[in-house]
Enzyme design. Structure first.
Site, mmCIF file in Angstrom:
data_model
loop_
_atom_site.group_PDB
_atom_site.id
_atom_site.type_symbol
_atom_site.label_atom_id
_atom_site.label_comp_id
_atom_site.label_asym_id
_atom_site.label_seq_id
_atom_site.Cartn_x
_atom_site.Cartn_y
_atom_site.Cartn_z
ATOM 1 C CB CYS A 166 -0.936 0.002 1.201
ATOM 2 S SG CYS A 166 -1.766 -1.590 1.448
ATOM 3 C CG HIS A 306 -2.190 4.184 5.165
ATOM 4 N ND1 HIS A 306 -1.997 4.022 3.805
ATOM 5 C CD2 HIS A 306 -2.319 2.936 5.681
ATOM 6 C CE1 HIS A 306 -2.023 2.728 3.519
ATOM 7 N NE2 HIS A 306 -2.224 2.053 4.634
ATOM 8 C CD GLU A 317 -2.301 7.578 9.123
ATOM 9 O OE1 GLU A 317 -1.830 8.339 8.250
ATOM 10 O OE2 GLU A 317 -3.263 6.804 8.908
ATOM 11 C CE LYS A 338 -5.715 3.906 1.937
ATOM 12 N NZ LYS A 338 -4.896 5.136 2.075
ATOM 13 C CG HIS A 343 -6.410 0.382 0.868
ATOM 14 N ND1 HIS A 343 -5.474 0.890 -0.020
ATOM 15 C CD2 HIS A 343 -5.712 0.018 1.971
ATOM 16 C CE1 HIS A 343 -4.281 0.825 0.522
ATOM 17 N NE2 HIS A 343 -4.389 0.312 1.734
ATOM 18 C CG PHE A 402 -0.321 -6.144 3.774
ATOM 19 C CD1 PHE A 402 -1.000 -5.392 4.714
ATOM 20 C CD2 PHE A 402 -1.013 -7.146 3.107
ATOM 21 C CE1 PHE A 402 -2.339 -5.628 4.998
ATOM 22 C CE2 PHE A 402 -2.355 -7.393 3.385
ATOM 23 C CZ PHE A 402 -3.018 -6.643 4.327
#
Length: 414
Positions: A166, A306, A317, A338, A343, A402
């Site tokens: 990502c 994010h 975050e 998002k 996503h 990831f």
């Protein structure tokens, strides 16, 4: 280490769940419009999650001739469409006056490559192996969107693709900047693309517990930083940016949206899918991004977060932002696209970069929709529900992937 040279963004192209071009996407985000809906790409009956952020109304036959359409996968087709829009927006003709094709590059990243084509080919293999396309292998490999864009536009400089889950889309801008500052290119098309809305992908992510199961309320399913968030919404799309040295842009009279001032890439070294709950890797990336660009925490007006809508990511975050920005954290505007598009995986960070640049251009920050009640330790200003006017001079873009890959970029007004 800082460079005195500037790298600027002069063009954008986008295909997202809320729009098939740059401006329609931007206006939809400002309006708080959701692009999450029931899956149409395949029959999702029986799956725990049956909703996604799909690009709607995209017709590759209007873009490519029949042969090129048949040999290419959807993530490449989306990338070509976005790249064409980006160069048009930048008033750039590769190989045209003042634009040496050998000095133009492509850095177009993705996260899952041609998963849809692989899944389809496995079905064909079981049914009749002779029906598998001779272009199957070349269509699904991860470098193909970058190569298809290069072929389409006649780019003859450095062409590359990286997979950082990502974080792929943000890293593309940093790598493009590096190519320009090293003297290997004058112009680089950079961004991300992914299209992997398939049954196997959704079953795997559902088994992982990563996806929202709010199937009865698709538009309210993605809810970053909200107390009732239950997972992210999988999406698809492509965003391509035109980056060039400020000197090159000025020489051809191009307008610049923003400067890509630099950034940082770090690793959690913690887990294949979960972020380090301490946030140490994210903190390091944010801190280094500010230091390398000579940006004080108090100078940042906006963070395009994010913000995935998962329990752990949004908490981690938020903690990391507070640690890095200190008292300035509560003066920041922080929002997550998002919440509206889901996503976009390899394209997510590139979309966030576009959002940051357009926020600088227009003096407005898009909202985080579906944020009805902030979750535990999510106490920042996430711009809930409604876009907000703001003088954005510097913006940070966060992307965490990831494997614990953390990438942060800083964009500034020019």
């Amino acid at each position: 280490m800082q460079s005195n040279r500037q790298v600027v963004v002069t063009g954008f192209g986008a295909l997202t769940p809320v729009g098939n071009d740059r401006e329609s996407t931007w206006q939809a985000l400002l309006a708080g419009k959701s692009g999450i809906a029931p899956i149409t790409a395949f029959d999702a009956t029986g799956l725990p999650t049956t909703i996604a952020g799909e690009v709607k109304g995209f017709d590759p036959s209007a873009l490519l001739d029949r042969k090129r359409e048949r040999r290419s996968a959807r993530f490449s087709q989306l990338a070509v469409a976005a790249a064409r829009e980006a160069v048009a927006d930048a008033s750039l003709t590769v190989g045209g006056e003042g634009v040496d094709a050998g000095r133009v590059g492509v850095v177009l990243n993705n996260a899952v490559a041609g998963m849809d084509g692989i899944e389809r080919a496995v079905d064909q293999m079981h049914a009749d192996p002779r029906t598998i396309s001779p272009y199957f292998v070349s269509s699904v490999i991860p470098n193909m969107p970058a190569c298809e864009v290069a072929i389409d536009l006649g780019v003859r400089g450095p062409v590359t693709a990286s997979a950082l889950a990502c974080a792929s889309g943000v890293y593309a801008l940093l790598e493009a900047r590096r190519l320009i500052l090293s003297g290997e290119a004058d112009v680089v098309l950079a961004g991300g693309t992914d299209s992997a809305i398939t049954r196997v992908m959704f079953q795997g992510l559902s088994n992982m517990g990563a996806l929202s199961k709010r199937n009865d309320e698709p538009e309210r399913a993605s809810r970053p930083f909200d107390a009732d968030r239950d997972g992210f919404v999988f999406g698809e799309g492509a965003v391509v940016c035109v980056l060039e040295s400020a000197e090159h842009a000025a020489a051809r009279g191009a307008r610049a949206y923003a400067e890509v001032a630099g950034g940082a890439l770090t690793s959690d070294a913690f887990h294949v899918s979960a972020p380090d709950p301490s946030g140490a890797g994210a903190v390091s990336a944010m801190r280094q991004a500010l230091e390398r660009t000579g940006t004080a925490a108090s100078d940042v007006d906006y963070i395009c977060a994010h913000g995935t809508s998962t329990r752990i990511n949004d908490l981690t975050e938020s903690k990391a932002i507070r640690e890095v920005y200190g008292n300035s954290a509560y003066d920041l505007l922080v929002s997550s696209p998002k919440s509206m598009v889901g996503h976009l995986i390899g394209a997510a960070g590139a979309l966030s970069a576009m959002v940051a640049a357009l926020a600088i251009r227009d003096g407005v920050v898009p909202p985080t929709i579906n944020l009805d009640q902030p979750g535990e330790e999510c106490d920042l200003d996430y711009v809930p529900h409604t876009a907000r006017k703001a003088d954005v001079r510097a913006a940070a873009v966060n992307a965490f992937g990831f494997g614990g890959q953390n990438c942060v970029a800083v964009l500034r007004a020019v």
